[in-house]
Structure formats: C-alpha cells, structure tokens
Design an enzyme around this catalytic site. Sequence first.
Site, short mmCIF file in Angstrom:
data_model
loop_
_atom_site.label_atom_id
_atom_site.label_comp_id
_atom_site.label_asym_id
_atom_site.label_seq_id
_atom_site.Cartn_x
_atom_site.Cartn_y
_atom_site.Cartn_z
N ASP A 1 0.88 -1.11 0.07
CA ASP A 1 -0.07 0.01 0.07
C ASP A 1 0.86 1.37 -0.13
O ASP A 1 0.50 1.94 0.96
CB ASP A 1 -1.02 -0.02 1.26
CG ASP A 1 -1.77 -1.16 1.18
OD1 ASP A 1 -2.22 -1.99 0.44
OD2 ASP A 1 -1.83 -1.73 2.52
N GLU B 1 -11.01 1.00 -3.91
CA GLU B 1 -10.34 1.48 -2.45
C GLU B 1 -9.29 2.17 -2.94
O GLU B 1 -8.79 2.50 -3.97
CB GLU B 1 -9.96 0.14 -1.60
CG GLU B 1 -9.16 -1.08 -2.40
CD GLU B 1 -8.84 -2.14 -1.76
OE1 GLU B 1 -9.11 -2.11 -0.47
OE2 GLU B 1 -8.23 -3.20 -2.31
#
Length: 535
Positions: free
Chosen positions: A15, A187
């Site tokens: 991420d 997301e």
Amino acid sequence: MYEIINPILPGFNPDPSIIRVEDDYYIATSTFEWFPGVQIHHSRDLKNWRLLPHPLTRKSQIDMLGNPDSGGAWAPCLSYHDGTFYLIYTDVKSHKTVFKDTHNYLVTATDIMGPWSEPIYLNSSGFDPSLFHDDDGKKWLLNMVWDHRKGKNSFGGTLIQEYSEEEQKLVGPIRNIFKGTEIGLTEGPHIYKKDGYYYLLTAEGGTRLKHAATMARSKSLFGPYEVDPTNPILTSYEKPELVLQKAGHASLVETQDGEWYMVHLCGRQLKPSLHCNLGRETAIQKCEWTEDGWIRLAGGGNSPKEIVEGPSLPEYPFDDEPTKEEFDSAELNIHFNSLRVPFEENWVTLQERPGYLRLYGRESLNSVHRQSLLARRQQGFNVDVETVVEFEPQTFQQMAGLIYYYNNRNYFYLRVSHDEQLGKCLGIMTSNRGRYDEPLEQEVSIQGLDRVYLKARIADENFQFFYSTDGNEWMKIGPILNASILSDENAEVIDDGVFMEQGFTGAFIGMCVQDLSGQNMHADFDYFSYEENER
C-alpha cells in the site's frame, strides 16, 4: 541514466504512498499488527531506499492490543504541505465478517524523522484514507466507504469531506464522489491536481491476482469523474508470465525535472505453489502523460515491468547494513518489530545484561495480546538466519527460540523447553491454518548446555532448521518444511463466500519466549544474523 530493479521495497511493504519534498522522496507503507506502526523509506534517486524511524512509536498513537491478525495499521497516506508532514492511517479493529471496524487518524510532524504528534481522530466509515491539499488551502479527506448491508456493494464508493486544520476535525457535508468501475472492490483513493483536472487514482479488483490501478478525472473535485478509456492503467491480471503479480494500489510522484513515476503494490510468487511468502511488496514504474491528458506507463501497455528506466537524477546509494546484530547498542535495530505492543522494559531489554537481548516469557503464540516476540521481515527468497540462546526452563510451559512466523495460525518454531524425562530439550512446533503439530518423533536433549545455537535456512519454498552446540558444527533438526504456507494465500479461508480468515502481511523471522506458567522466565540472545543469498 541508470536502471531500477523492482521491487524497490522487497518483503512485506504494501500500500505505498509516495511524496517528494524538494530533493527527497519518501514512501509510507502498511504494517498491520506489527509495531512500531507504518514504515517510511527515504530515497534521493528512486532506486536506493533506506528505512527511517517509524512514526507510530507510542501506544497512544495506535493501541493494537487485542487487534486480530492482519488488523492494525492499514494503507497509510503520507503528504506534505507548508512545512508539515501529514500521515493518515487506519487502525483496523475487526475485519473478518461482514462488518469492519476501521478508525482513521491523523498525525503530523515538522521533520520526517519525528517526533510525530498525538493522533487526531477523523472517522470510522471505511479504510484507505488519504489527505488532499487543494490549491486554495483547503484540505480534504478521502476514504472508501464500507457497506455491510446484504445485497449492497460492500466497497460502496469514495467519500470526501473537508478537514479543518483549525478545528482539528472533519467539517461540512460528506459526498460519495466515485462508485468505481466494473472491475469492482474500489479502494485506495488518491487525488492529484494537474492542468485544471482533479485526477482520482484508486485501487480495484481486490489485493490478490485481480488487483489493478484505475484512473478517473474531473474538472470538479466532487465529480462527476470520467474513467480513463484504456482503464485499468496498471494490472498483472491474467498475465501469469509476469514476475510482478498483484499490481495495484498505486501512488504518483513528479520529480524535480518533471518526470513522473508510479509506485504500486506487487507480489512475487514462489514456484510451484504460486504463493507470495514475502508478502505484498512495493515496485515503481516510469510514466508519461498523453496529449489528451491521461497518464500511461512508459513504453506502453499496463503491465508492471521488473526493470525500469531511472530518472535524470544522480544515483544516491546508502551504506550496506550489517547482517549481524550483536545487541551492543542501547536501542533495538530499526528492522525489528513486535506484535501489537510497544517495546517496553518489562518484556524486552538490552539494559539488564549488556551485549544481550533479554526477552521475558509471556503469552502463547496464539495470543493477540502480549506476545514476547521480536522479528524482522523476510526480504529475500534465499535467507540464512542464526542466533544463540541461553535459557533454563523448568517446565514444558516455558519455551524460547527461533520463530518463522506469518500469524498466530501459521508458523514454524524451533524452541528450547523442558521435558520431564529429557530435561532441557530442543523441539519443533508448527501450525498450518491453525492445525498444530510437533514433527519430531523424539526431541533432542540438551541437558547441561548453557547455550544452544539455532539456525534457519530458507531456499524458496524449502525451509530447514539446524542447531549447534558450539556455533561451528551444525546439525539438521526436523524435516524440510514448506515455506509457502507463510503467505496471504495460505492464510485465506473462505466459507460460503464469506472470508473467515484473511491475511495481508508476510513472513517474519526472529526470536521469541513464552512462559505459560506465568512466572515470566527470561531468555538471553547473544546475537541475531540475517543474510540473503543467491542460491
């Protein structure tokens, strides 16, 4: 011009959120249940990176006691504006059912090295928060919204709300500005402003093999957002020949010379299992803008490349780090992590016996509260790890040794303990999806030895423990074990379409002590070496 070889942050570093501040580049990555929270790496050339002190070092900033495996610090977003660094992160308290408890916080610092502030609570509506600083000085929080209702899209879109720095809270209306594309599972939102457009970069497809990066744009911050006609702009899906799989969850940066790069999550598969025991890693791609204002990977296509052309910057390498930690410093090596809780003198100390790491035994490997475990990421497929332990257990409930760990349901443990017949002894404990085993037919008596040397050798999917009585002559102990089970793929358990167990981390290797009798028996470790090899 030089080349960059991917991944730039090997091992569990998912991420990524990248920024540039003048001539310095920083990437923040997720740490989940491992403490300290959030990794920040620094570079000056986008090729060479070094780990900086972690920003979340206090329980007051992230209290993970009792958090589930793969809970904790998800998807941080690092940004910079007007002399201040901003770090947004989620503390995930639950995620294994239709509900997710996801609390979003903000900390700040005027120096990337810290100290970082106490957290400001923002919201709990979803995960993957990010902060966008607009040209007019306003700040906007984005996050995906989680919808638990039956029959609804659980990835319910991208919310945006203004953040008031003066009031230190979110203010004004909440808008859902982007519901995603047909890829789904939208997301990881980040907004960038360029040439009059707001560009919304999101992750889609889920963080496994269908992962992708999606780009959309709008003249208005609140939309409607037009999706790139060639979307997705990055993916490895249905390209099994690629070394870098799972490509998605991206972040953009512009160099001093106007070149653009994208960092993104990826995974490298073991063969033949196709599991990624190094976890989700960070890679980088060079990008170009088209005449009609869309960003593309340099050279065309949307497949992540293993070798990338570097920017027009001088190379800036860092000194190699030592492979052996002697525990002579007053502080723990920056690469060591604990599970959920801070380093505190009541369970981990370098002071009580100088030159040694002392760990006091606490709860079992099944605990999500107070484990006495200190480990570092596995960052290469072929690794040798070695330590030596002094430990005098009085009962089978006292254990210490070398642990190869994914989560509390998946691990391999070479431990010193006590047996009523053998006395002090050496044995192996394993767990695969929660199925406990002891693969040795007979444990090895080491009664009378003050210390025992322990070693692990990882060779792709094969994992072997060794021990020695003198540190010179090594003996194999136990069978060859399957390193691929320490992976997201093996941790995943789905029942009737519902994720009962999920994993988002990677393999760690280190030292631990348990004392299930409650006497807090300690063990002393004289050194810990970690060396990656070409085999």
